[in-house]
Design an enzyme around this catalytic site. Structure first.
Site, PDB file in Angstrom:
ATOM      1  N   TYR A 169       2.322  11.968 -11.838  1.00 47.69           N
ATOM      2  CA  TYR A 169       0.915  12.137 -11.464  1.00 47.69           C
ATOM      3  C   TYR A 169       0.865  12.906 -10.150  1.00 47.69           C
ATOM      4  O   TYR A 169       1.825  12.909  -9.375  1.00 47.69           O
ATOM      5  CB  TYR A 169       0.193  10.792 -11.344  1.00 47.69           C
TER       6      TYR A 169
ATOM      7  N   ASN B 261      -2.982   6.162 -10.145  1.00 46.20           N
ATOM      8  CA  ASN B 261      -3.323   6.218 -11.573  1.00 46.20           C
ATOM      9  C   ASN B 261      -4.499   5.329 -11.961  1.00 46.20           C
ATOM     10  O   ASN B 261      -4.622   4.939 -13.124  1.00 46.20           O
ATOM     11  CB  ASN B 261      -2.100   5.848 -12.431  1.00 46.20           C
TER      12      ASN B 261
ATOM     13  N   CYS C   9       0.865  -1.180   0.000  1.00 44.11           N
ATOM     14  CA  CYS C   9       0.000   0.000   0.000  1.00 44.11           C
ATOM     15  C   CYS C   9       0.898   1.224   0.000  1.00 44.11           C
ATOM     16  O   CYS C   9       2.127   1.119   0.122  1.00 44.11           O
ATOM     17  CB  CYS C   9      -0.963   0.000   1.184  1.00 44.11           C
ATOM     18  N   HIS C  10       0.299   2.395  -0.155  1.00 46.88           N
ATOM     19  CA  HIS C  10       1.057   3.637  -0.262  1.00 46.88           C
ATOM     20  C   HIS C  10       0.400   4.717   0.591  1.00 46.88           C
ATOM     21  O   HIS C  10      -0.744   4.570   1.042  1.00 46.88           O
ATOM     22  CB  HIS C  10       1.092   4.136  -1.715  1.00 46.88           C
TER      23      HIS C  10
ATOM     24  N   ASP D 124      -2.745  -2.378  -2.744  1.00 52.07           N
ATOM     25  CA  ASP D 124      -2.251  -1.325  -3.637  1.00 52.07           C
ATOM     26  C   ASP D 124      -2.955   0.007  -3.380  1.00 52.07           C
ATOM     27  O   ASP D 124      -2.835   0.937  -4.168  1.00 52.07           O
ATOM     28  CB  ASP D 124      -2.396  -1.723  -5.109  1.00 52.07           C
TER      29      ASP D 124
ATOM     30  N   HIS E 143       3.334  -7.308  -8.552  1.00 52.81           N
ATOM     31  CA  HIS E 143       2.188  -7.604  -9.417  1.00 52.81           C
ATOM     32  C   HIS E 143       2.525  -8.623 -10.507  1.00 52.81           C
ATOM     33  O   HIS E 143       2.064  -8.504 -11.648  1.00 52.81           O
ATOM     34  CB  HIS E 143       1.647  -6.317 -10.043  1.00 52.81           C
TER      35      HIS E 143
END
Length: 293
Positions: free
Chosen positions: A49, A254, A32-33, A249, A181
């Protein structure tokens, strides 16, 4: 949830469902972020982004809703090599977070030791051209040698069409390697498709390589409930049960055009890890071994 500011985007579901699946005690969201908050932790001038703020409070609230106990915060490319947002999330977590950093190739041992003391346990090398402008393999290998004494691992993000050219680089890394991924292998080709088969051959030949069985929302060709993803990934989990990790994630960089429901992502877990033993390894044993021991 805050509203997006000018030129900034939201890429997470505003009201994720409560998953039907209940993870085992101690389960880890291993990918995760966090984004910002930008007022405290500005984005990189090179960012491709510009997301709206998605800080630790939002992460911890979602984690509780989904039934997870711990998180691995992976440095997002929009923050470049400034890891302060990731370190802030770890510091506020009460030891329930670890992190994966992005570092300047010139990083020195003292800087790496300081990151280790702050909860970092790996570095990420990104080869997606749409996200990074330069990915110097020789410099990355130097970093990998510097982190080896710390017991860290390397996370590598690339797309399936460059797997062949990545193999010598992956083989040269002296630590455990975790491929994000599944190298973005095609799900539409099925479990025996050429991209998936090539990736499994890599795992067969390189026992040090792990992978994250993540992102059906990015990889599926058919959409939620991502049946093609389940068909391809279940055999991978069964074939490499001690070398797989899972994560949301979140907050889905994006993905503003195809934002997944995080509850549905969690409900994918028993479809790819069909026994309690496989779920325990995927969500607890493997990430604990890599990040907390």
């Amino acid at each position: 949830m805050s509203a997006a500011g000018p030129l900034r985007v939201v890429s997470w579901h505003p009201y994720p469902s409560k998953p039907r699946y209940v993870p085992p005690l101690g389960a880890v969201d291993a990918h995760c972020h966090v984004f910002g908050p930008m007022a405290d932790f500005p984005f990189s001038p090179k960012a491709k982004y510009l997301p709206d703020d998605a800080g630790p409070d939002m992460l911890f609230a979602l984690r509780a809703r989904l039934g997870f106990s711990r998180s691995v915060v992976v440095q997002a490319s929009c923050h470049g090599t400034d890891n302060r947002a990731t370190l802030n999330a770890i510091a506020r977590s009460g030891d329930s977070c670890r992190g994966v950093a992005v570092v300047d190739p010139a990083v020195n041992v003292a800087e790496l030791e300081a990151l280790h003391a702050s909860g970092i346990r790996g570095v990420r090398f990104n080869f997606l051209k749409r996200l990074v402008g330069d990915a110097p393999k020789d410099k990355f290998l130097e970093v990998a040698k510097k982190i080896e004494p710390l017991g860290w691992h390397v996370v590598v993000y690339f797309e399936a069409d460059i797997l062949d050219e990545m193999v010598p680089f992956l083989e040269a890394i002296p630590t455990i390697v975790v491929v994000d991924h599944m190298g973005r292998s095609s799900m539409s080709e099925g479990p025996e498709g050429p991209q998936v088969s090539a990736f499994k051959q890599l795992l067969d030949e390189q026992p040090k390589i792990w992978t994250k069985v993540t992102c059906p929302d990015r990889l599926s060709a058919v959409g939620d409930p991502w049946d093609d993803f389940a068909a391809v990934v279940r055999p991978i989990v069964e074939r490499y049960p001690d070398r797989v990790l899972w994560g949301t994630d979140w907050p889905h960089p994006n993905m503003e055009a195809n934002i997944p429901d995080d509850g549905h992502l969690v409900d994918m877990i028993p479809r790819i890890a069909v026994t309690q033993d496989l779920q325990q390894r995927l969500l607890v044993d493997n990430p604990t071994r890599l990040y907390w021991l």
